[in-house]
Design a protein around this motif. Structure first.
Motif, mmCIF file in Angstrom:
data_model
loop_
_atom_site.group_PDB
_atom_site.id
_atom_site.type_symbol
_atom_site.label_atom_id
_atom_site.label_comp_id
_atom_site.label_asym_id
_atom_site.label_seq_id
_atom_site.Cartn_x
_atom_site.Cartn_y
_atom_site.Cartn_z
ATOM 1 N N HIS A 1 47.244 54.004 46.278
ATOM 2 C CA HIS A 1 46.536 53.866 47.547
ATOM 3 C C HIS A 1 46.229 52.386 47.742
ATOM 4 O O HIS A 1 45.645 51.737 46.862
ATOM 5 C CB HIS A 1 45.246 54.681 47.532
ATOM 6 N N ALA A 2 46.616 51.854 48.898
ATOM 7 C CA ALA A 2 46.533 50.408 49.121
ATOM 8 C C ALA A 2 45.107 49.893 49.016
ATOM 9 O O ALA A 2 44.819 48.960 48.249
ATOM 10 C CB ALA A 2 47.134 50.053 50.480
ATOM 11 N N ALA A 3 44.198 50.478 49.788
ATOM 12 C CA ALA A 3 42.816 49.984 49.798
ATOM 13 C C ALA A 3 42.165 50.131 48.434
ATOM 14 O O ALA A 3 41.510 49.203 47.931
ATOM 15 C CB ALA A 3 42.008 50.728 50.859
ATOM 16 N N GLY A 4 42.350 51.287 47.805
ATOM 17 C CA GLY A 4 41.756 51.512 46.495
ATOM 18 C C GLY A 4 42.290 50.554 45.446
ATOM 19 O O GLY A 4 41.549 50.063 44.593
ATOM 20 N N THR A 5 43.592 50.266 45.523
ATOM 21 C CA THR A 5 44.198 49.355 44.556
ATOM 22 C C THR A 5 43.689 47.936 44.743
ATOM 23 O O THR A 5 43.365 47.238 43.772
ATOM 24 C CB THR A 5 45.727 49.372 44.687
ATOM 25 N N VAL A 6 43.609 47.478 45.994
ATOM 26 C CA VAL A 6 43.140 46.119 46.261
ATOM 27 C C VAL A 6 41.689 45.953 45.827
ATOM 28 O O VAL A 6 41.328 44.961 45.187
ATOM 29 C CB VAL A 6 43.312 45.772 47.754
ATOM 30 N N VAL A 7 40.844 46.933 46.163
ATOM 31 C CA VAL A 7 39.435 46.858 45.780
ATOM 32 C C VAL A 7 39.296 46.856 44.262
ATOM 33 O O VAL A 7 38.519 46.071 43.695
ATOM 34 C CB VAL A 7 38.649 48.033 46.391
ATOM 35 N N THR A 8 40.043 47.710 43.587
ATOM 36 C CA THR A 8 39.980 47.762 42.128
ATOM 37 C C THR A 8 40.455 46.450 41.517
ATOM 38 O O THR A 8 39.847 45.927 40.565
ATOM 39 C CB THR A 8 40.846 48.914 41.594
ATOM 40 N N GLY A 9 41.534 45.886 42.058
ATOM 41 C CA GLY A 9 42.045 44.618 41.554
ATOM 42 C C GLY A 9 41.048 43.488 41.739
ATOM 43 O O GLY A 9 40.836 42.679 40.828
ATOM 44 N N VAL A 10 40.427 43.418 42.908
ATOM 45 C CA VAL A 10 39.422 42.384 43.170
ATOM 46 C C VAL A 10 38.239 42.540 42.227
ATOM 47 O O VAL A 10 37.728 41.554 41.665
ATOM 48 C CB VAL A 10 38.959 42.438 44.637
ATOM 49 N N PHE A 11 37.808 43.775 42.028
ATOM 50 C CA PHE A 11 36.654 44.010 41.157
ATOM 51 C C PHE A 11 36.959 43.614 39.714
ATOM 52 O O PHE A 11 36.173 42.906 39.065
ATOM 53 C CB PHE A 11 36.246 45.481 41.217
ATOM 54 N N VAL A 12 38.114 44.049 39.195
ATOM 55 C CA VAL A 12 38.443 43.811 37.790
ATOM 56 C C VAL A 12 38.767 42.345 37.534
ATOM 57 O O VAL A 12 38.323 41.764 36.537
ATOM 58 C CB VAL A 12 39.627 44.705 37.359
ATOM 59 N N LEU A 13 39.515 41.728 38.440
ATOM 60 C CA LEU A 13 39.997 40.375 38.193
ATOM 61 C C LEU A 13 39.017 39.283 38.624
ATOM 62 O O LEU A 13 39.024 38.199 38.043
ATOM 63 C CB LEU A 13 41.337 40.168 38.901
ATOM 64 N N LEU A 14 38.200 39.555 39.626
ATOM 65 C CA LEU A 14 37.332 38.509 40.157
ATOM 66 C C LEU A 14 35.841 38.778 39.980
ATOM 67 O O LEU A 14 35.080 37.888 39.598
ATOM 68 C CB LEU A 14 37.623 38.290 41.645
ATOM 69 N N MET A 15 35.392 39.994 40.264
ATOM 70 C CA MET A 15 33.959 40.273 40.282
ATOM 71 C C MET A 15 33.401 40.647 38.914
ATOM 72 O O MET A 15 32.287 40.263 38.557
ATOM 73 C CB MET A 15 33.664 41.386 41.291
ATOM 74 N N LEU A 16 34.150 41.405 38.149
ATOM 75 C CA LEU A 16 33.643 41.899 36.870
ATOM 76 C C LEU A 16 33.251 40.787 35.903
ATOM 77 O O LEU A 16 32.208 40.902 35.226
ATOM 78 C CB LEU A 16 34.679 42.827 36.232
ATOM 79 N N PRO A 17 34.011 39.684 35.806
ATOM 80 C CA PRO A 17 33.598 38.624 34.863
ATOM 81 C C PRO A 17 32.230 38.028 35.166
ATOM 82 O O PRO A 17 31.545 37.557 34.249
ATOM 83 C CB PRO A 17 34.704 37.573 35.022
ATOM 84 N N LEU B 1 44.453 32.460 44.538
ATOM 85 C CA LEU B 1 45.750 32.804 43.962
ATOM 86 C C LEU B 1 45.692 34.140 43.236
ATOM 87 O O LEU B 1 46.616 34.960 43.340
ATOM 88 C CB LEU B 1 46.192 31.694 43.005
ATOM 89 N N ILE B 2 44.617 34.385 42.496
ATOM 90 C CA ILE B 2 44.442 35.672 41.819
ATOM 91 C C ILE B 2 44.449 36.814 42.833
ATOM 92 O O ILE B 2 45.135 37.833 42.660
ATOM 93 C CB ILE B 2 43.129 35.675 41.013
ATOM 94 N N LEU B 3 43.678 36.647 43.895
ATOM 95 C CA LEU B 3 43.555 37.695 44.913
ATOM 96 C C LEU B 3 44.892 37.976 45.576
ATOM 97 O O LEU B 3 45.311 39.140 45.702
ATOM 98 C CB LEU B 3 42.524 37.267 45.955
ATOM 99 N N VAL B 4 45.591 36.925 45.999
ATOM 100 C CA VAL B 4 46.855 37.112 46.709
ATOM 101 C C VAL B 4 47.919 37.686 45.786
ATOM 102 O O VAL B 4 48.656 38.612 46.159
ATOM 103 C CB VAL B 4 47.334 35.782 47.323
ATOM 104 N N ALA B 5 48.025 37.162 44.571
ATOM 105 C CA ALA B 5 49.046 37.643 43.641
ATOM 106 C C ALA B 5 48.833 39.115 43.299
ATOM 107 O O ALA B 5 49.777 39.912 43.300
ATOM 108 C CB ALA B 5 49.044 36.791 42.374
#
Length: 269
Positions: free
Chosen positions: A184-200, A78-82
């Motif tokens: 930028h689509a790819a950069g935004t998605v990668v940044t979002g995944v990193f900050v919201l899912l991977m960084l913790p 849900l985090i990833l899709v939202a």
């Protein structure tokens, strides 16, 4: 002979509700939107049912909220899709060039970003509420068969329900803000995944500085809020506080949108 002075007609500024209505039309006109939302909700609710069915220790002290009603696998999805869908509401316009038309029609770019954020937050609040309530009801229906279910009035249930429902709009608005900043689509998605899912996952709660960084992230705050148990006071780990987690929920979307409004007012497009 009297000469009439020319009359200068000015176009009235667009009202915020008009901007929000326009953004809603853009959102619902995408054919992929209902399919993505529908499949995501089904997956989240299905993951709760699967977790409840697989839990052989239900009712014996396991945290039914964190592991059965709101399993991480479903809510990470849900985090990833939202976040991705929130980002696409703006980066798709940058990619297609439609943003130039939008800013030409509405020079108040900050108002456009705020309208996008309002529509995105409203839509994903509904989606998050349906997913969270469905997850709880389905998991409890499974657990009731083992006499391990709990009512919605059980201590901690409402907090977990609210935290899970608000997780979707928080991540969607953060994704939108990152989309405005990066464009930028790819950069935004990668940044979002990193900050919201991977960084913790890079931080632990064994050291104070590491725990503070971990607790300042959205997914860590959600995980603490859905826990039905209270932390062990004798534990060596630094546990996040409930008020601090709600503060994280509030600050992430507010800060990202504030930065997005500030940046979009200062650059050309």
């Amino acid at each position: 002979m009297t000469t009439l002075a020319p009359v200068h007609r000015t176009t009235p500024a667009a009202r915020f509700d008009d901007l929000a209505a326009a953004e809603w039309i853009k959102t619902r006109s995408l054919r992929s939107t209902p399919w993505v939302i529908g499949l995501t909700v089904l997956f989240v609710i299905g993951s709760a049912a699967a977790a409840a069915l697989a839990d052989k220790e239900a009712g014996s002290g396991a945290d039914f909220l964190a592991y059965d009603a709101y399993p991480p696998a479903g809510y990470w999805t849900l985090i990833l899709v939202a976040a991705t869908m929130g980002a696409l509401t703006v980066v798709s316009e940058y990619g297609s060039g439609l943003i130039r038309t939008t800013t030409a029609a509405v020079p108040a770019r900050g108002s456009v970003v705020l309208a996008k954020a309002a529509v995105t937050a409203a839509l994903w609040t509904v989606v998050g509420t349906v997913a969270a309530l469905g997850s709880f009801l389905v998991s409890q229906a499974v657990l009731d068969g083992r006499h391990a279910g709990v009512p919605i009035t059980h201590p901690g249930v409402f907090r977990a329900l609210a935290a899970s429902a608000l997780l979707a709009p928080v991540c969607a608005v953060v994704g939108l803000g990152l989309g405005v900043l990066l464009r930028h689509a790819a950069g935004t998605v990668v940044t979002g995944v990193f900050v919201l899912l991977m960084l913790p996952t890079m931080f632990s709660e064994s050291n104070r500085w590491s725990a503070d960084l971990k607790h300042a992230l959205v997914s860590s705050a959600w995980h603490r809020l859905v826990q039905s148990w209270e932390p062990d006071p004798d534990s060596l780990a630094y546990t996040a506080t409930v008020p601090g987690c709600w503060l994280v929920y509030a600050l992430w979307p507010l800060v990202t949108i504030a930065l997005a409004v500030l940046v979009v007012r200062r650059r050309d497009v």
